[in-house]
Scaffold this motif. Structure first.
Motif, short mmCIF file in Angstrom:
data_model
loop_
_atom_site.label_atom_id
_atom_site.label_comp_id
_atom_site.label_asym_id
_atom_site.label_seq_id
_atom_site.Cartn_x
_atom_site.Cartn_y
_atom_site.Cartn_z
N VAL A 124 10.62 -13.31 -30.30
CA VAL A 124 10.37 -13.03 -28.88
C VAL A 124 11.73 -13.08 -28.21
N ARG A 139 5.11 -15.93 -14.37
CA ARG A 139 4.03 -15.44 -15.25
C ARG A 139 2.68 -15.46 -14.53
N LEU A 185 0.03 -20.81 -18.52
CA LEU A 185 1.40 -20.52 -18.05
C LEU A 185 1.40 -19.87 -16.67
N GLU A 240 9.84 -17.72 -16.05
CA GLU A 240 10.45 -17.50 -17.37
C GLU A 240 11.59 -16.49 -17.24
N PHE A 241 12.40 -16.43 -18.30
CA PHE A 241 13.33 -15.33 -18.44
C PHE A 241 12.52 -14.19 -19.04
N GLY A 249 10.88 -10.99 -20.89
CA GLY A 249 11.11 -10.42 -22.22
C GLY A 249 9.78 -10.28 -22.92
N GLY A 250 9.81 -10.28 -24.25
CA GLY A 250 8.55 -10.17 -24.98
C GLY A 250 8.77 -10.05 -26.47
N LYS A 251 7.67 -9.84 -27.15
CA LYS A 251 7.64 -9.82 -28.62
C LYS A 251 8.24 -8.55 -29.20
N GLU A 290 11.16 -4.10 -23.38
CA GLU A 290 10.33 -4.98 -22.55
C GLU A 290 10.80 -5.00 -21.09
N GLU A 297 8.49 -4.07 -18.08
CA GLU A 297 8.08 -5.14 -17.15
C GLU A 297 8.78 -5.09 -15.80
N LEU A 300 8.21 -20.83 -31.80
CA LEU A 300 6.92 -20.75 -31.11
C LEU A 300 5.83 -20.96 -32.15
N LEU A 318 11.81 -17.75 -30.35
CA LEU A 318 12.23 -17.30 -29.02
C LEU A 318 13.75 -17.37 -28.96
N VAL A 363 8.81 -22.33 -17.73
CA VAL A 363 8.03 -22.62 -18.94
C VAL A 363 8.91 -23.52 -19.83
N ASN A 417 9.61 -23.75 -22.95
CA ASN A 417 10.48 -23.16 -23.97
C ASN A 417 11.83 -22.72 -23.40
N ASP A 418 11.81 -22.19 -22.18
CA ASP A 418 13.02 -21.60 -21.61
C ASP A 418 14.01 -22.64 -21.09
O1 CDP Z 1 4.76 -9.32 -23.45
P1 CDP Z 1 4.45 -9.83 -24.85
O2 CDP Z 1 2.99 -10.03 -25.11
O3 CDP Z 1 5.18 -9.11 -25.91
O4 CDP Z 1 5.08 -11.30 -24.90
P2 CDP Z 1 4.82 -12.52 -23.94
O5 CDP Z 1 3.37 -12.81 -23.77
O6 CDP Z 1 5.64 -12.38 -22.70
O7 CDP Z 1 5.49 -13.67 -24.81
C1 CDP Z 1 5.08 -13.96 -26.11
C2 CDP Z 1 5.17 -15.45 -26.32
O8 CDP Z 1 6.49 -15.91 -26.06
C3 CDP Z 1 4.27 -16.24 -25.39
O9 CDP Z 1 3.73 -17.33 -26.13
C4 CDP Z 1 5.20 -16.75 -24.33
O10 CDP Z 1 4.77 -17.97 -23.83
C5 CDP Z 1 6.50 -16.92 -25.08
N1 CDP Z 1 7.66 -16.72 -24.18
C6 CDP Z 1 8.40 -17.82 -23.79
O11 CDP Z 1 8.12 -18.95 -24.20
N2 CDP Z 1 9.48 -17.65 -22.96
C7 CDP Z 1 9.82 -16.42 -22.50
N3 CDP Z 1 10.87 -16.29 -21.70
C8 CDP Z 1 9.06 -15.30 -22.90
C9 CDP Z 1 8.00 -15.49 -23.75
#
Ligand code: CDP
Length: 157
Positions: free
Chosen positions: A26, A42, A48, A53-54, A56-58, A72, A76, A93, A107, A141, A143-144
């Protein structure tokens, strides 16, 4: 799956050991402008909702972290970015129902520079250009939070 790296290392009695299996990534973008960093609020999942958050995505299968981040942030935020060298640190994660034998989901954070467009929240509740002080007081969040100290140092430069 973004990479299946196999490193060859001399080990007595062995020709090679696999040091990293398939890793899913991610990618989060750190967009800095005028002494502030862009954070996004978010809307989902419920756990959440409301946290920042910063953005982004998967990464999709076969996609590198930087390529995924570029896609992403276009989806977004509606911006085109150039992605820089990844920041130190990563967070593992815990995706529910990870397939047997599949590698971890990591991440990672990358600096990103806007080349075209002005960020708009199309999937987030809101966007905010955060100062170093904002990073300390706004609910990010978990993680960030890893990158807060490094970013505060950068923003205060
Ligand atoms: O948009 P997409 O479904 O690709 O991804 P997302 O839902 O934004 O993020 C996927 C996973 O990464 C989720 O579990 C988010 O919580 C985590 N994430 C995070 O911890 N910190 C971020 N800055 C972005 C995503």
């Amino acid at each position: 799956v973004i990479g299946e790296s196999v490193a060859l290392r001399p080990v007595p009695g062995m020709v090679a050991v696999i040091v990293e299996g398939s890793v899913r990534e991610v990618a989060a973008g750190v967009v800095i402008r005028g002494g502030r960093v862009l954070i996004a609020q978010r809307a989902h999942p419920p756990s959440l909702d409301g946290l920042w958050e910063f953005p982004g995505g998967k990464a999709e299968a076969g996609e590198s972290g930087p390529v995924a981040l570029r896609r992403e942030l276009h989806e977004e935020l509606g911006v085109t970015v150039r992605v820089g060298d990844r920041l130190d640190g990563e967070v593992e994660l815990d995706p529910p129902g990870r397939a047997q034998g599949a590698g971890p989901t990591l991440l990672r954070a990358y600096p990103a520079t806007i080349e075209a467009g002005e960020p708009r929240a199309t999937e987030h509740r809101a966007l905010h250009w955060a100062s170093a002080e904002d990073l300390a007081r706004m609910p990010l969040v978990d993680n960030d939070r890893l990158w807060i100290p490094a970013l505060q140092a950068l923003l205060r430069e």
